[in-house]
Design a protein around this motif. Structure first.
Motif, PDB file in Angstrom:
ATOM      1  N   GLN A   1       7.502   8.374  -7.776  1.00 43.15           N
ATOM      2  CA  GLN A   1       6.112   8.830  -7.559  1.00 43.15           C
ATOM      3  C   GLN A   1       5.575   9.088  -8.195  1.00 43.15           C
ATOM      4  O   GLN A   1       5.540   8.724  -9.231  1.00 43.15           O
ATOM      5  CB  GLN A   1       7.557  10.181  -8.216  1.00 43.15           C
TER       6      GLN A   1
ATOM      7  N   PRO B   1      -1.808   5.543   3.938  1.00 41.39           N
ATOM      8  CA  PRO B   1      -0.408   6.139   3.504  1.00 41.39           C
ATOM      9  C   PRO B   1      -0.594   7.634   3.021  1.00 41.39           C
ATOM     10  O   PRO B   1      -0.416   8.989   2.885  1.00 41.39           O
ATOM     11  CB  PRO B   1       0.349   5.566   2.267  1.00 41.39           C
TER      12      PRO B   1
ATOM     13  N   TRP C   1       2.733  11.933  -4.078  1.00 45.84           N
ATOM     14  CA  TRP C   1       3.664  10.135  -2.938  1.00 45.84           C
ATOM     15  C   TRP C   1       4.842   9.901  -3.875  1.00 45.84           C
ATOM     16  O   TRP C   1       5.297   9.516  -4.792  1.00 45.84           O
ATOM     17  CB  TRP C   1       2.907   9.468  -2.540  1.00 45.84           C
ATOM     18  N   THR C   2       5.511   9.969  -2.590  1.00 46.89           N
ATOM     19  CA  THR C   2       7.015   9.588  -3.245  1.00 46.89           C
ATOM     20  C   THR C   2       7.046   7.838  -2.408  1.00 46.89           C
ATOM     21  O   THR C   2       7.072   8.094  -1.054  1.00 46.89           O
ATOM     22  CB  THR C   2       8.773   9.778  -2.773  1.00 46.89           C
ATOM     23  N   ASN C   3       7.276   6.833  -2.975  1.00 43.07           N
ATOM     24  CA  ASN C   3       7.154   5.505  -2.332  1.00 43.07           C
ATOM     25  C   ASN C   3       8.352   4.968  -1.642  1.00 43.07           C
ATOM     26  O   ASN C   3       9.704   5.741  -2.389  1.00 43.07           O
ATOM     27  CB  ASN C   3       6.146   4.484  -3.596  1.00 43.07           C
TER      28      ASN C   3
ATOM     29  N   ALA D   1      -1.152   4.225  -9.695  1.00 33.88           N
ATOM     30  CA  ALA D   1      -0.742   3.025  -9.127  1.00 33.88           C
ATOM     31  C   ALA D   1      -0.915   1.788 -10.154  1.00 33.88           C
ATOM     32  O   ALA D   1      -1.409   1.096 -10.565  1.00 33.88           O
ATOM     33  CB  ALA D   1      -0.808   2.674  -7.424  1.00 33.88           C
TER      34      ALA D   1
ATOM     35  N   GLU E   1       0.447  -1.316   0.153  1.00 37.89           N
ATOM     36  CA  GLU E   1      -0.024  -0.092   0.128  1.00 37.89           C
ATOM     37  C   GLU E   1       0.491   1.224  -0.311  1.00 37.89           C
ATOM     38  O   GLU E   1       0.295   2.180  -0.453  1.00 37.89           O
ATOM     39  CB  GLU E   1      -0.638  -0.015   1.235  1.00 37.89           C
ATOM     40  N   LYS E   2       1.930   1.222   0.621  1.00 40.39           N
ATOM     41  CA  LYS E   2       3.384   2.360   0.649  1.00 40.39           C
ATOM     42  C   LYS E   2       3.805   2.777  -0.631  1.00 40.39           C
ATOM     43  O   LYS E   2       3.421   3.890  -1.510  1.00 40.39           O
ATOM     44  CB  LYS E   2       4.384   2.381   1.749  1.00 40.39           C
ATOM     45  N   VAL E   3       3.863   0.923  -1.872  1.00 39.95           N
ATOM     46  CA  VAL E   3       4.639   1.414  -2.236  1.00 39.95           C
ATOM     47  C   VAL E   3       3.146   2.691  -4.036  1.00 39.95           C
ATOM     48  O   VAL E   3       3.528   2.726  -4.591  1.00 39.95           O
ATOM     49  CB  VAL E   3       4.611  -0.231  -3.256  1.00 39.95           C
ATOM     50  N   CYS E   4       1.935   1.404  -3.352  1.00 46.52           N
ATOM     51  CA  CYS E   4       1.065   2.272  -4.454  1.00 46.52           C
ATOM     52  C   CYS E   4       0.300   3.431  -3.851  1.00 46.52           C
ATOM     53  O   CYS E   4      -0.312   4.420  -4.674  1.00 46.52           O
ATOM     54  CB  CYS E   4      -0.918   1.205  -4.297  1.00 46.52           C
ATOM     55  N   GLY E   5       0.756   3.908  -2.534  1.00 49.99           N
ATOM     56  CA  GLY E   5       0.542   5.215  -2.271  1.00 49.99           C
ATOM     57  C   GLY E   5      -1.041   5.838  -2.328  1.00 49.99           C
ATOM     58  O   GLY E   5      -1.940   6.149  -1.526  1.00 49.99           O
TER      59      GLY E   5
ATOM     60  N   CYS F   1       5.628   2.984  -9.867  1.00 50.32           N
ATOM     61  CA  CYS F   1       5.287   2.358  -9.126  1.00 50.32           C
ATOM     62  C   CYS F   1       6.548   1.799  -8.543  1.00 50.32           C
ATOM     63  O   CYS F   1       7.414   1.144  -8.129  1.00 50.32           O
ATOM     64  CB  CYS F   1       4.344   1.588  -8.190  1.00 50.32           C
TER      65      CYS F   1
END
Lengths: 459, 588
Positions: free
Chosen positions: B231, B188, B224-226, B252, B156-160, B257
């Motif tokens: 970005q 996030p 968002w920067t993962n 994402a 989920e952080k990878v995807c923002g 990503c």
């Protein structure tokens, strides 16, 4: 051999072995340091042709006197510098003298490299001799117009404008500022683009003893902004913090802006590979240089920012330029012209939008722009070009709107100016080439890291 | 004679979400990794503003989808029917090219609940024997919520992921989903903007005592920067998400990503137009030696590899296993074998409401824009007394405002003056109430190789046998009644309904969902699962299948979050244990 003699011999062998090992280690370390310094000097940028082998030369660099082709600086004995001694190498870097005694063209920033220390010259030499693969490749010969087609012409130029001394740290400033100054004035050769040039194309100052040093210049119609960061003002480097500068050099983006134009390659090939410590030294140094009055003309805060935004938000009685902005730009740059940090650059206060010469902005609208992929920020974010979609008149309207919207204070742009830039587009291919379809093999060839470094990554 | 390539440590089949994640993880572990993608590359050039905003090219002519002539599935509704190949995509739209379905998905990124992962255990505890259909074959995933939670969080952080947290480490949070499993970290990013339909739905749902919350979204609400430094830009609500590549770096996808970071790595390579036809096995059949693919020029190529990751679309992963003779094919008569067993799907339904005097402005929306509630997912209500198991995500979503796809009242002409007049009258006045339901697995819902039809390379096509079952029809009726109650509160001027009720059959010609799951399911029992709980083939230990094909049945929401988490879970086990000691990670 008695026992004592035996011990002595063994000790001797031991010492010898240690010496050998440590010199081999020295060597590897020196090559690695040389590779780092070659990054700092961005040698690869000029000494590599598009799609050519690294350092094998052949890039055409346009100058007011004609096209200068870079040379092969791989250790190939026939076409490169494999036969050069360290002294000859040093003379080329610092004095612009080729091994055969001929003058190099001053596209090579030897007036800056003159400041590089003996130790660093040595590391660079070891790297280019032992750390770079020899490539047999004879780049195109350079032929320039008068007076650079005359050996005495360059000699005279060198006598007038080059021949500086090796960098000496100044006792009255910190080690960090001295380090920053050394990198900026020397290998970084930042002044080559960011210092205005005189009538003979010489940089008006080669170090911070001159007020013109790094005070901004027009580079092939593209603004190379002032890097002098000490002082107040609404726009430009004075508004950047040290962290902003470090982040920008490491990644090509920060909260305020993203890189465009020639600096894109500098970040991709050079500064993004430098240590945080060195980037910070550069930042601290730049922030110590007082900004010139002229380069940071005070722009009154007029409240115009809000007016532009309010008008776009309301979307009533829109001018054609405002409609163009809404239809083509606002998706990313938004009605407040602030974009999004590190992703979409702010247009309000943007240095390119406010530059005296609108060419950079026109070029960006027509051809788009692409951020460099760096280790810390790998996204190659691309702004598409609009040349296929907008007429000269429309681009002129749009560029004028961007230059005068919000708090911007740029001049009007005409369709003729756009037309001129459009005609040049095919020659200046910056970021116009789509990545298109790259299959695995081709991709490997293109990106496959011939630079000898494998980017580290963390997650 | 096939061209032979230099060996690699790991070959990944398919460069979508799973393939990209595996690429990062296995290159991190120091392996030389090669990804083979059967479609074309897809780069920023394909997504350059404003090219993707073309409803005819992408929405209707399926520019980003697989072409039936290359990869049709044959379909039948029961064992006694003769399956026929798709000539035109309809019910589901598998993606094509680099990024796969991850490039053209809508962007709803939602977790299953802890109960969904252990549905069989839940059923055993809560349903009297005889309540559920005899031919139902549901089972537990074999991996627990606690084991997967860190992987959900990372993906989920990878995807923002943008949304509102409902359960943070067991503490219920205002505005989020009180029924979600405990998260170790909040979303996030904050939720997307509200729209007219979300406001109306929220109010009506609360009036009925439900717990609505914003659809969890991978269309990001902020820059968002993962964790890879990649970005995303803030979504501008253009509404071109589902079936489209994002023109704004806001959705994402493998491209936004992962891929620019992955492509920088010198131990990673990918080849496009490399259509893997089978995994090659050693003579004893216990290990794979690599894969055979057909390249863009029609040459057959053998790519040796120590590890084979099947990261293609779920349907194709099952087909590759069958065509490569990995694992025993499922037989629905004897109920033995595992590959092709437990194919499942998603059941939809909804009420289209038309309000003459309300403007919904659907042209300003994101793919995931909407409100939903989870009050009717398993364990949150008593479905046993209604005679079904499973649940539905109840929502009002507004994924797009494109004109051709705009719903119009029933009996509106499909073209001509009548159509145009209706479009003019109703555009922007429509709001949808939807259920997205779970689908259980059954004895005769399955995948196998078609005995008749072959692809251009001579390999048998995949045959899908699928129809709606009584359990899902009862579920649909129950959910319809709940949605009607919401519609009654909102009082539209006109409404239409569409649900899979008693007697309805699977229709391949109109879109249902691209949540095709199962067929190579995961588990802890090799007699009922094709891969073990680490997504490793029980039979060929160097083949891993991180994919939607691993779901033993489908839960009531979107599969991408779970597929991402399962892929990280699988990669972790490979990195921590398999590389040190290659062999079966679980004993049969």
């Amino acid at each position: 051999m008695n026992r004592k003699e035996m011990m002595a011999v063994l000790a001797g062998i031991g010492t010898l072995m240690m010496a050998t090992t440590s010199s081999a280690a020295d060597n590897d370390e020196t090559i690695e340091r040389g590779a780092y310094l070659a990054r700092a000097g961005d040698c690869v940028a000029c000494h590599t042709a598009p799609d050519g082998e690294d350092f094998a030369g052949g890039l055409g660099i346009e100058s007011p006197f004609g096209t200068i082709y870079s040379t092969n600086i791989t250790p190939d004995k026939k076409t490169g510098i494999g036969d050069w001694s360290e002294e000859e190498f040093a003379a080329a870097l610092r004095d612009g003298k080729r091994a055969d005694g001929a003058n190099l063209y001053p596209a090579m920033p030897y007036p800056s490299y003159a400041r590089v220390s003996d130790e660093d010259i040595h590391a660079l030499y070891v790297y280019f001799m032992k750390g770079v693969e020899p490539v047999q490749h004879q780049p195109e010969e350079t032929s320039l117009s008068f007076p650079f087609n005359q050996r005495w012409g360059i000699s005279a130029w060198n006598w007038l404008f080059a021949g500086g001394e090796v960098f000496e740290p100044k006792a009255d400033r910190s080690e960090q500022i001295n380090r920053g100054a050394y990198l900026v004035e020397g290998l970084g050769h930042c002044g080559s683009c960011h210092t205005p040039r005189g009538i003979f194309q010489q940089e008006k100052a080669l170090d911070d003893s001159g007020d013109d040093y790094l005070s901004g210049a027009d580079l092939n119609d593209w603004l190379a902004p002032s890097l002098r960061g000490k002082g107040d003002g609404p726009h430009g480097m004075v508004t950047w913090s040290e962290d902003d500068i470090v982040e920008y050099l490491a990644t090509g983006r920060n909260e305020r802006n993203v890189v465009s134009g020639e600096m894109t390659d500098v970040i991709e090939n050079s500064t993004s590979h430098m240590s945080e410590e060195d980037l910070r030294a550069i930042a601290v140094y730049l922030k110590s240089l007082p900004a010139n009055e002229s380069s940071n003309a005070d722009v009154a805060q007029t409240g115009e920012e809000d007016n532009t935004r309010a008008h776009l938000d309301a979307a009533k009685d829109l001018s054609s330029a405002e409609r163009l902005y809404l239809d083509n730009c606002s998706a990313c740059h938004f009605n407040d012209g602030m974009g999004a940090p590190r992703v979409f650059p702010a247009l309000d206060g943007n240095s390119l939008a406010n530059a005296d010469n609108p060419t950079g902005l026109i070029h960006t609208i027509l051809a788009g722009a692409e951020m460099p992929s760096t280790e810390k920020m790998p996204s190659k974010l691309v702004m598409p070009g609009f040349a296929w979609r907008l007429s000269d008149e429309e681009v002129a309207d749009l560029a004028t709107f961007v230059r005068q919207g919000w708090s911007n204070q740029g001049g009007k742009v005409t369709a003729d100016e756009v037309s001129r830039v459009r005609d040049e587009l095919h020659e200046r291919s910056f970021s116009t080439a789509p990545a298109s379809v790259i299959d695995g093999e081709e991709f490997k060839k293109r990106s496959g890291d011939g630079n000898g470094t494998r980017p580290e990554h963390n997650q | 004679m096939a061209i032979q390539k230099a060996p690699v440590d790991a070959v990944i089949v398919g460069l979508g979400w799973s393939g990209s994640i595996m690429g990062m993880e296995l290159t991190d572990a120091g392996l030389n990794v090669l990804a083979l993608e059967r479609g074309a590359d897809r780069t920023h050039e394909d997504f350059a503003y404003p090219k993707p905003a073309d409803e005819l090219a992408y929405g209707y002519r399926h520019k980003m989808m697989q072409k039936p002539k290359q990869s049709a599935v044959t379909i039948r509704r029961g064992l006694d029917e003769r399956a026929l190949p798709q000539r035109k995509l309809g019910a589901f739209l598998p993606g094509d090219g680099v990024g796969g379905a991850g490039a053209h998905w809508t962007g709803v990124l939602i977790r299953p609940t802890p109960t969904d992962l252990a549905l069989k255990s839940f059923a055993d505890e809560n349903f009297e024997p005889g309540v559920l259909q005899e031919d139902m074959q549901i089972q537990d995933f074999g991996v627990s919520w606690d084991e997967l939670e860190p992987h959900f969080t990372f993906f989920e952080k990878v995807c923002g992921q943008s949304g509102t947290t409902g359960n943070l480490n067991g503490e219920i949070q205002e505005g989020g989903d009180p029924f979600e499993g405990p998260r170790s970290e909040p979303y996030p990013l904050p939720a997307l903007q509200d729209t007219q339909n979300t406001v109306m739905f929220d109010k009506a749902a609360r009036q009925l005592g439900y717990h609505p919350f914003p659809n969890p979204s991978a269309n990001v609400s902020r820059a968002w920067t993962n964790p890879y430094g990649m970005q995303l830009g803030p979504c501008n609500y253009c509404g071109f998400c589902s079936k489209y590549g994002c023109l704004n770096y806001s959705k994402a996808s493998p491209q936004t990503c992962i891929l620019d970071a992955l492509k920088r790595r010198s131990n990673f390579e990918y080849r496009t137009h490399a259509n893997v036809t089978r995994v090659e096995l050693a003579p004893d059949g216990k290990t794979a030696t690599g894969v055979t693919y057909v390249d863009g020029d029609g040459n057959e190529v053998f790519q040796p590899a120590d590890i084979v990751v099947l990261a293609s679309y779920s349907l194709n992963n099952v087909r590759l296993m069958l065509n490569s003779k990995i694992g025993k094919p499922y037989d629905p008569i004897s109920r033995t074998g595992v590959v092709g067993r437990n194919y499942a799907y998603q059941v939809g339904g909804g009420i289209s409401m038309y309000f003459d005097d309300i403007e919904f402005n659907p042209f300003a929306t994101a793919g995931a824009t909407g409100r939903m509630f989870n009050d009717f997912s398993p364990g949150n209500f008593d479905s046993a007394k209604h005679g079904f198991i499973g649940g539905a995500k109840m929502h009002s979503s507004q994924a797009t405002g494109t004109p051709i796809s705009m719903p119009l009242p029933k009996n509106t002409p499909k073209w001509g003056v009548g159509y145009k007049e209706a479009l003019q009258k109703h555009y922007g006045h429509h709001m949808k109430l939807s259920m997205t339901g779970s689908v259980m697995s059954y004895r005769t819902n399955m995948l196998d190789l078609d005995p008749t039809w072959k692809d251009p390379y001579g390999m048998p096509l995949l045959r899908m046998t699928f129809d709606w079952k009584e359990n899902e029809q009862k579920l649909s009726m129950f959910m319809r009644d709940r949605l009607r109650e919401i519609a009654d509160i909102l009082k539209p001027d006109y409404r239409d309904e569409s649900f899979q009720l008693e007697g309805s059959h699977f229709k391949v010609t109109s879109y249902v969902s691209t949540h095709n799951v199962g067929g190579a399911v995961m588990g802890t029992d090799p007699s009922t699962s094709a891969v073990n709980r680490y997504l490793q083939s029980w039979d060929v230990h160097n083949v891993f299948v991180p994919s939607g094909s691993a779901f033993p049945q489908n839960f009531q929401a979107n599969p991408t979050d779970l597929i991402g988490a399962l892929t990280y879970w699988c990669a972790k086990k490979i990195r921590e244990d398999y590389l040190k000691n290659p062999g079966p990670l679980m004993s049969a």
